[in-house]
Motif scaffolding. Structure first.
Motif, PDB file in Angstrom:
ATOM      1  N   ILE A  74       0.700  -1.266  -0.006  1.00 53.72           N
ATOM      2  CA  ILE A  74       0.070   0.066  -0.127  1.00 53.72           C
ATOM      3  C   ILE A  74       0.954   1.244  -0.072  1.00 53.72           C
ATOM      4  CG2 ILE A  74      -1.736   1.082   1.335  1.00 53.72           C
ATOM      5  CD1 ILE A  74      -2.548  -1.728   0.425  1.00 53.72           C
ATOM      6  N   THR A  75       0.475   2.091  -0.923  1.00 57.86           N
ATOM      7  CA  THR A  75       1.629   3.280  -1.075  1.00 57.86           C
ATOM      8  C   THR A  75       0.713   4.568  -1.135  1.00 57.86           C
ATOM      9  OG1 THR A  75       3.066   2.039  -2.506  1.00 57.86           O
ATOM     10  CG2 THR A  75       3.142   4.536  -2.817  1.00 57.86           C
ATOM     11  N   TYR A  76       0.959   5.612  -0.233  1.00 52.58           N
ATOM     12  CA  TYR A  76       0.325   6.736  -0.216  1.00 52.58           C
ATOM     13  C   TYR A  76       1.463   7.853   0.261  1.00 52.58           C
ATOM     14  CZ  TYR A  76       0.073   5.242   4.954  1.00 52.58           C
ATOM     15  OH  TYR A  76       0.427   4.807   6.146  1.00 52.58           O
ATOM     16  N   VAL A  77       0.853   9.208   0.157  1.00 52.99           N
ATOM     17  CA  VAL A  77       1.494  10.151   0.573  1.00 52.99           C
ATOM     18  C   VAL A  77       1.104  10.887   1.799  1.00 52.99           C
ATOM     19  CG1 VAL A  77       1.874  12.620  -0.308  1.00 52.99           C
ATOM     20  CG2 VAL A  77       1.550  10.842  -1.816  1.00 52.99           C
ATOM     21  N   SER A  78       2.278  11.047   2.656  1.00 55.74           N
ATOM     22  CA  SER A  78       1.737  11.394   4.206  1.00 55.74           C
ATOM     23  C   SER A  78       2.223  12.508   4.577  1.00 55.74           C
ATOM     24  CB  SER A  78       2.617  10.199   5.179  1.00 55.74           C
ATOM     25  OG  SER A  78       3.859  10.339   4.709  1.00 55.74           O
ATOM     26  N   ARG A  79       2.923  13.396   3.510  1.00 54.86           N
ATOM     27  CA  ARG A  79       3.489  14.872   3.860  1.00 54.86           C
ATOM     28  C   ARG A  79       3.643  15.391   2.359  1.00 54.86           C
ATOM     29  NH1 ARG A  79       7.721  17.853   3.497  1.00 54.86           N
ATOM     30  NH2 ARG A  79       9.037  16.163   2.937  1.00 54.86           N
ATOM     31  N   ILE A  80       3.238  16.613   2.339  1.00 53.90           N
ATOM     32  CA  ILE A  80       3.520  17.253   1.095  1.00 53.90           C
ATOM     33  C   ILE A  80       4.202  18.789   1.529  1.00 53.90           C
ATOM     34  CG2 ILE A  80       2.791  18.311  -1.195  1.00 53.90           C
ATOM     35  CD1 ILE A  80       0.562  16.646  -0.844  1.00 53.90           C
ATOM     36  N   ASN A  82       6.910  21.996   0.156  1.00 51.75           N
ATOM     37  CA  ASN A  82       7.151  23.017  -0.840  1.00 51.75           C
ATOM     38  C   ASN A  82       7.759  22.334  -2.138  1.00 51.75           C
ATOM     39  OD1 ASN A  82       7.199  25.804  -2.262  1.00 51.75           O
ATOM     40  ND2 ASN A  82       9.200  25.798  -1.987  1.00 51.75           N
ATOM     41  N   SER A  83       8.846  21.859  -1.899  1.00 56.62           N
ATOM     42  CA  SER A  83       9.561  20.979  -3.097  1.00 56.62           C
ATOM     43  C   SER A  83       9.627  19.542  -2.855  1.00 56.62           C
ATOM     44  CB  SER A  83      10.896  21.627  -3.283  1.00 56.62           C
ATOM     45  OG  SER A  83      11.677  21.532  -2.145  1.00 56.62           O
ATOM     46  N   SER A  84       9.309  19.152  -1.547  1.00 51.27           N
ATOM     47  CA  SER A  84       9.578  17.503  -1.472  1.00 51.27           C
ATOM     48  C   SER A  84       8.185  16.890  -0.632  1.00 51.27           C
ATOM     49  CB  SER A  84      10.681  17.453  -0.327  1.00 51.27           C
ATOM     50  OG  SER A  84      10.269  18.031   0.933  1.00 51.27           O
ATOM     51  N   PHE A  85       8.163  15.851  -0.632  1.00 50.04           N
ATOM     52  CA  PHE A  85       6.791  15.242  -0.215  1.00 50.04           C
ATOM     53  C   PHE A  85       7.532  13.819   0.354  1.00 50.04           C
ATOM     54  CE2 PHE A  85       7.392  14.157  -4.709  1.00 50.04           C
ATOM     55  CZ  PHE A  85       6.994  12.817  -4.742  1.00 50.04           C
ATOM     56  N   THR A  86       6.552  13.046   1.167  1.00 52.27           N
ATOM     57  CA  THR A  86       6.937  11.744   1.790  1.00 52.27           C
ATOM     58  C   THR A  86       5.935  10.852   1.494  1.00 52.27           C
ATOM     59  OG1 THR A  86       7.800  12.827   3.722  1.00 52.27           O
ATOM     60  CG2 THR A  86       7.395  10.550   3.961  1.00 52.27           C
ATOM     61  N   VAL A  87       6.477   9.758   1.094  1.00 53.27           N
ATOM     62  CA  VAL A  87       5.640   8.545   0.608  1.00 53.27           C
ATOM     63  C   VAL A  87       5.749   7.551   1.664  1.00 53.27           C
ATOM     64  CG1 VAL A  87       5.444   6.609  -1.088  1.00 53.27           C
ATOM     65  CG2 VAL A  87       5.743   8.965  -2.054  1.00 53.27           C
ATOM     66  N   THR A  88       4.840   7.124   2.058  1.00 55.53           N
ATOM     67  CA  THR A  88       4.482   6.017   3.138  1.00 55.53           C
ATOM     68  C   THR A  88       4.188   4.735   2.511  1.00 55.53           C
ATOM     69  OG1 THR A  88       4.101   7.310   4.918  1.00 55.53           O
ATOM     70  CG2 THR A  88       3.700   5.384   5.486  1.00 55.53           C
ATOM     71  N   GLN A  89       4.836   3.649   2.889  1.00 51.76           N
ATOM     72  CA  GLN A  89       4.305   2.327   2.219  1.00 51.76           C
ATOM     73  C   GLN A  89       4.213   1.136   3.308  1.00 51.76           C
ATOM     74  OE1 GLN A  89       7.679   2.860  -0.918  1.00 51.76           O
ATOM     75  NE2 GLN A  89       6.102   1.901  -1.875  1.00 51.76           N
ATOM     76  N   LEU A 130      -3.026  11.607  -0.189  1.00 46.68           N
ATOM     77  CA  LEU A 130      -2.656  12.235   1.136  1.00 46.68           C
ATOM     78  C   LEU A 130      -3.479  11.484   2.033  1.00 46.68           C
ATOM     79  CD1 LEU A 130      -0.530  14.205   2.507  1.00 46.68           C
ATOM     80  CD2 LEU A 130      -2.410  15.960   2.572  1.00 46.68           C
ATOM     81  N   GLN A 131      -2.638  10.924   3.110  1.00 43.77           N
ATOM     82  CA  GLN A 131      -3.503  10.544   4.223  1.00 43.77           C
ATOM     83  C   GLN A 131      -2.476  10.323   5.449  1.00 43.77           C
ATOM     84  OE1 GLN A 131      -4.669   6.801   2.472  1.00 43.77           O
ATOM     85  NE2 GLN A 131      -3.798   5.548   3.955  1.00 43.77           N
ATOM     86  N   LYS A 132      -2.899  10.209   6.623  1.00 46.14           N
ATOM     87  CA  LYS A 132      -2.205  10.070   7.769  1.00 46.14           C
ATOM     88  C   LYS A 132      -1.635   8.367   7.937  1.00 46.14           C
ATOM     89  CE  LYS A 132      -4.137  13.495  10.769  1.00 46.14           C
ATOM     90  NZ  LYS A 132      -4.531  13.590  12.177  1.00 46.14           N
ATOM     91  N   GLU A 133      -0.570   8.241   8.393  1.00 46.16           N
ATOM     92  CA  GLU A 133      -0.077   7.060   8.594  1.00 46.16           C
ATOM     93  C   GLU A 133      -1.054   6.208   9.455  1.00 46.16           C
ATOM     94  OE1 GLU A 133       3.778   6.177   9.928  1.00 46.16           O
ATOM     95  OE2 GLU A 133       4.665   7.475   8.390  1.00 46.16           O
TER      96      GLU A 133
END
Length: 138
Positions: A74-80, A82-89, A130-133
């Motif tokens: 399962i892959t989702y974005v947990s933070r966005i 300005n120029s970076s973002f975090t992907v949680t899996q 985007l979703q919380k862990e």
């Protein structure tokens, strides 16, 4: 959120009959492709077309995974930012979580060697995932 099904290969298993840590990192890399496609739809890796750089990865191995049963990643974005973002899996096998990974990815201009803001249209697409862990990740 994206879901990728991975079938563990015989070579992904270590001497203790568990999925090897490196195999899990490779599964997570494969499952990030839908995120990469938001920036480069054809996944063209040429220098002038690729727009992302991996700044950090971390993995928590929280359960066992074995040969013989598929793994749901399962892959989702947990933070966005300005120029970076975090992907949680999350890697799940037989209804149990086996690993959690987090990747910090930077929108990057390789020619000028600097980070650049995420374009608004891509930011909107990232926000759709985007979703919380989940509580199983904490």
């Amino acid at each position: 959120m994206f879901k990728t099904i991975v079938t563990p290969r015989f070579g992904d298993i270590d001497g203790l009959k568990h999925a090897n840590n490196i195999a899990i990192a490779i599964w997570f890399e494969q499952a990030r492709n839908p995120i990469f496609r938001l920036f480069t739809p054809d996944l063209d890796l040429s220098y002038e077309n690729w727009k992302l750089i991996m700044a950090r990865t971390e993995y928590d191995y929280v359960g066992e995974m074995f040969y013989g049963a598929d793994v749901d990643v399962i892959t989702y974005v947990s933070r966005i930012g300005n120029s970076s973002f975090t992907v949680t899996q999350e890697a799940w096998q037989n209804g149990k979580i086996g690993a959690i990974g987090r990747s910090t990815i930077v929108h990057y201009d390789f020619i000028n060697k600097r980070s650049v803001p995420i374009p608004d249209d891509i930011r909107k697409e990232l926000e759709e995932h985007l979703q919380k862990e989940s509580s199983s990740c904490n």
